[in-house]
Motif scaffolding. Structure first.
Motif, PDB file in Angstrom:
ATOM      1  N   ARG A 184     -18.110 -14.277  21.447  1.00 38.69           N
ATOM      2  CA  ARG A 184     -16.938 -14.476  20.594  1.00 38.69           C
ATOM      3  C   ARG A 184     -17.223 -14.042  19.155  1.00 38.69           C
ATOM      4  O   ARG A 184     -16.343 -13.575  18.445  1.00 38.69           O
ATOM      5  CB  ARG A 184     -16.497 -15.951  20.630  1.00 38.69           C
ATOM      6  N   LEU A 185     -18.480 -14.197  18.753  1.00 36.05           N
ATOM      7  CA  LEU A 185     -18.854 -13.789  17.391  1.00 36.05           C
ATOM      8  C   LEU A 185     -19.155 -12.288  17.316  1.00 36.05           C
ATOM      9  O   LEU A 185     -19.517 -11.780  16.246  1.00 36.05           O
ATOM     10  CB  LEU A 185     -20.080 -14.582  16.914  1.00 36.05           C
ATOM     11  N   ILE A 230     -16.597 -27.702  19.485  1.00 39.41           N
ATOM     12  CA  ILE A 230     -15.516 -26.936  18.861  1.00 39.41           C
ATOM     13  C   ILE A 230     -15.218 -25.635  19.602  1.00 39.41           C
ATOM     14  O   ILE A 230     -14.087 -25.390  20.020  1.00 39.41           O
ATOM     15  CB  ILE A 230     -15.870 -26.669  17.377  1.00 39.41           C
ATOM     16  N   CYS A 231     -16.245 -24.827  19.824  1.00 37.17           N
ATOM     17  CA  CYS A 231     -16.011 -23.532  20.487  1.00 37.17           C
ATOM     18  C   CYS A 231     -16.105 -23.716  22.006  1.00 37.17           C
ATOM     19  O   CYS A 231     -16.960 -23.139  22.677  1.00 37.17           O
ATOM     20  CB  CYS A 231     -17.011 -22.499  19.978  1.00 37.17           C
ATOM     21  N   PRO A 236     -10.710 -23.468  22.803  1.00 37.07           N
ATOM     22  CA  PRO A 236     -11.599 -23.761  21.667  1.00 37.07           C
ATOM     23  C   PRO A 236     -10.776 -24.304  20.487  1.00 37.07           C
ATOM     24  O   PRO A 236      -9.630 -23.897  20.289  1.00 37.07           O
ATOM     25  CB  PRO A 236     -12.208 -22.389  21.351  1.00 37.07           C
ATOM     26  N   LYS A 237     -11.392 -25.227  19.776  1.00 39.37           N
ATOM     27  CA  LYS A 237     -10.649 -25.869  18.678  1.00 39.37           C
ATOM     28  C   LYS A 237     -10.804 -25.043  17.389  1.00 39.37           C
ATOM     29  O   LYS A 237     -11.482 -25.467  16.445  1.00 39.37           O
ATOM     30  CB  LYS A 237     -11.165 -27.290  18.475  1.00 39.37           C
ATOM     31  N   CYS A 238     -10.188 -23.870  17.389  1.00 41.58           N
ATOM     32  CA  CYS A 238     -10.357 -22.951  16.255  1.00 41.58           C
ATOM     33  C   CYS A 238      -9.819 -23.548  14.949  1.00 41.58           C
ATOM     34  O   CYS A 238     -10.288 -23.205  13.870  1.00 41.58           O
ATOM     35  CB  CYS A 238      -9.676 -21.624  16.546  1.00 41.58           C
ATOM     36  N   CYS A 241     -12.626 -24.999  13.133  1.00 36.99           N
ATOM     37  CA  CYS A 241     -13.785 -24.115  12.954  1.00 36.99           C
ATOM     38  C   CYS A 241     -13.634 -23.302  11.664  1.00 36.99           C
ATOM     39  O   CYS A 241     -12.661 -22.561  11.505  1.00 36.99           O
ATOM     40  CB  CYS A 241     -13.890 -23.186  14.159  1.00 36.99           C
ATOM     41  N   LEU A 243     -15.077 -20.783  10.864  1.00 39.32           N
ATOM     42  CA  LEU A 243     -15.174 -19.343  11.112  1.00 39.32           C
ATOM     43  C   LEU A 243     -13.807 -18.720  11.407  1.00 39.32           C
ATOM     44  O   LEU A 243     -13.640 -17.510  11.337  1.00 39.32           O
ATOM     45  CB  LEU A 243     -16.127 -19.069  12.281  1.00 39.32           C
ATOM     46  N   SER A 244     -12.824 -19.550  11.734  1.00 38.67           N
ATOM     47  CA  SER A 244     -11.508 -19.010  12.065  1.00 38.67           C
ATOM     48  C   SER A 244     -10.837 -18.389  10.836  1.00 38.67           C
ATOM     49  O   SER A 244      -9.939 -17.585  10.972  1.00 38.67           O
ATOM     50  CB  SER A 244     -10.615 -20.088  12.668  1.00 38.67           C
ATOM     51  N   CYS A 249     -15.364 -14.057  13.649  1.00 40.19           N
ATOM     52  CA  CYS A 249     -15.060 -14.325  15.062  1.00 40.19           C
ATOM     53  C   CYS A 249     -14.059 -13.304  15.611  1.00 40.19           C
ATOM     54  O   CYS A 249     -13.031 -13.033  15.007  1.00 40.19           O
ATOM     55  CB  CYS A 249     -14.496 -15.732  15.233  1.00 40.19           C
ATOM     56  N   TYR A 251     -12.601 -13.759  18.536  1.00 42.04           N
ATOM     57  CA  TYR A 251     -11.744 -14.462  19.485  1.00 42.04           C
ATOM     58  C   TYR A 251     -11.053 -15.605  18.751  1.00 42.04           C
ATOM     59  O   TYR A 251     -11.672 -16.601  18.428  1.00 42.04           O
ATOM     60  CB  TYR A 251     -12.616 -15.023  20.604  1.00 42.04           C
ATOM     61  N   LYS A 252      -9.802 -15.411  18.456  1.00 44.36           N
ATOM     62  CA  LYS A 252      -9.078 -16.505  17.804  1.00 44.36           C
ATOM     63  C   LYS A 252      -7.845 -16.807  18.629  1.00 44.36           C
ATOM     64  O   LYS A 252      -7.196 -15.883  19.100  1.00 44.36           O
ATOM     65  CB  LYS A 252      -8.693 -16.125  16.376  1.00 44.36           C
TER      66      LYS A 252
HETATM   67  S1  SF4 Z   1     -12.847 -19.431  15.550  1.00 44.09           S
HETATM   68 FE1  SF4 Z   1     -14.180 -18.376  17.033  1.00 44.09          FE
HETATM   69  S2  SF4 Z   1     -16.171 -19.372  16.829  1.00 44.09           S
HETATM   70 FE2  SF4 Z   1     -14.634 -20.716  15.951  1.00 44.09          FE
HETATM   71  S3  SF4 Z   1     -13.993 -22.080  17.645  1.00 44.09           S
HETATM   72 FE3  SF4 Z   1     -12.571 -20.380  17.587  1.00 44.09          FE
HETATM   73  S4  SF4 Z   1     -13.411 -18.953  19.070  1.00 44.09           S
HETATM   74 FE4  SF4 Z   1     -15.063 -20.334  18.524  1.00 44.09          FE
END
Ligand code: SF4
Length: 253
Positions: A184-185, A230-231, A236-238, A241, A243-244, A249, A251-252
């Motif tokens: 995903r990253l 989270i992921c 996934p609980k974006c 996160c 990183l969202s 990432c 994959y959102k």
């Molecule tokens: S933003 Fe990306 S790394 Fe973060 S939870 Fe969602 S899929 Fe996972």
């Protein structure tokens, strides 16, 4: 250049919030993972590691966790197990409470029978493993992987890395949780890039000046634990996160 430190800090912050912990409590929670290193252990410690790695391989952790006591009763130490024959295998296979897997059971017995010859040549299993590691280069680690994988029974592509992780080497076990997050990253592109994943994990450790075991633990908790992970694989609980809000990432949702 990829900012490993920034990515990892954002994951730590997100996990800390999900766990509702202060920085101090968060650090304490993972303290034990920050000290693990490759150091001398008894021959039976190594035997037990190989035994449980074989049992956990391909099985749900919960299934094996419930049988830990029984497995230890059947496989108490390498000297006892090295004398096992077909009757001992039959006994285990007839025990309704035991995990009945002939491949795992025979592999463990094979390892126990191998131990005495290694110990008589090198003095201990630890000395043998040390002899395979003249330095900490990637080439040496790759060679170590190949040698150990072919030497001991019931070690496969991923379980050999599991063994190397457990004994404190600078690698991680590239399991499905890490593979999913690293994909995903955008750090790996398919689920068989075990070594590439490990190289990235080592970069996370280097950039954050943390032990790789800590990096491993944070990724596992980030992607596995239903309650506060989270992921997660599904949904996934974006929104939780950090990183969202970045381009890190791929994959959102
Ligand atoms: S933003 Fe990306 S790394 Fe973060 S939870 Fe969602 S899929 Fe996972």
């Amino acid at each position: 250049m990829y900012n490993y430190s920034e990515v990892f800090t954002k994951m730590e912050n997100s996990l800390m919030s999900a766990l509702k912990l202060s920085k101090k409590d968060f650090d304490e929670r993972y303290e034990s993972t920050k000290t693990l290193k490759f150091e001398a252990k008894s021959d039976d410690w190594y035997f037990e590691e190989l035994t449980f790695i074989a049992f956990y391989s391909g099985f749900k952790a919960d299934t094996v966790n419930k049988k830990v006591g029984l497995i230890k009763e059947y496989f108490p130490d390498y000297k006892t197990v090295s004398k096992f024959d077909q009757n001992d295998i039959n006994k285990m296979m007839a025990d309704s409470k035991m995990i009945k897997h002939p491949g795992k059971i025979e592999g463990i017995i094979k390892n126990a029978k191998l131990f005495p010859s290694i110990i008589s040549e090198f003095g201990s299993i630890h000395n043998y493993l040390v002899s395979l590691l003249p330095d900490d280069t990637d080439e040496t680690l790759k060679k170590f992987y190949k040698t150990v994988r072919s030497k001991f029974a019931y070690l496969g592509d991923i379980t050999t890395y599991h063994f190397m992780t457990e004994i404190g080497l600078n690698v991680v076990k590239p399991d499905r949780v890490l593979i999913r997050i690293f994909e995903r990253l955008g750090l790996i592109t398919h689920d068989k890039q075990y070594w590439e994943l490990i190289v990235h994990a080592r970069e996370f450790a280097k950039a954050t000046k943390q032990k790789i075991r800590y990096i491993d633990m944070i990724f596992v908790e980030y992607g596995q634990v239903k309650e506060y992970g989270i992921c997660l694989e599904v949904k996934p609980k974006c929104d939780k996160c950090e990183l969202s809000k970045t381009d890190y990432c791929n994959y959102k949702n």
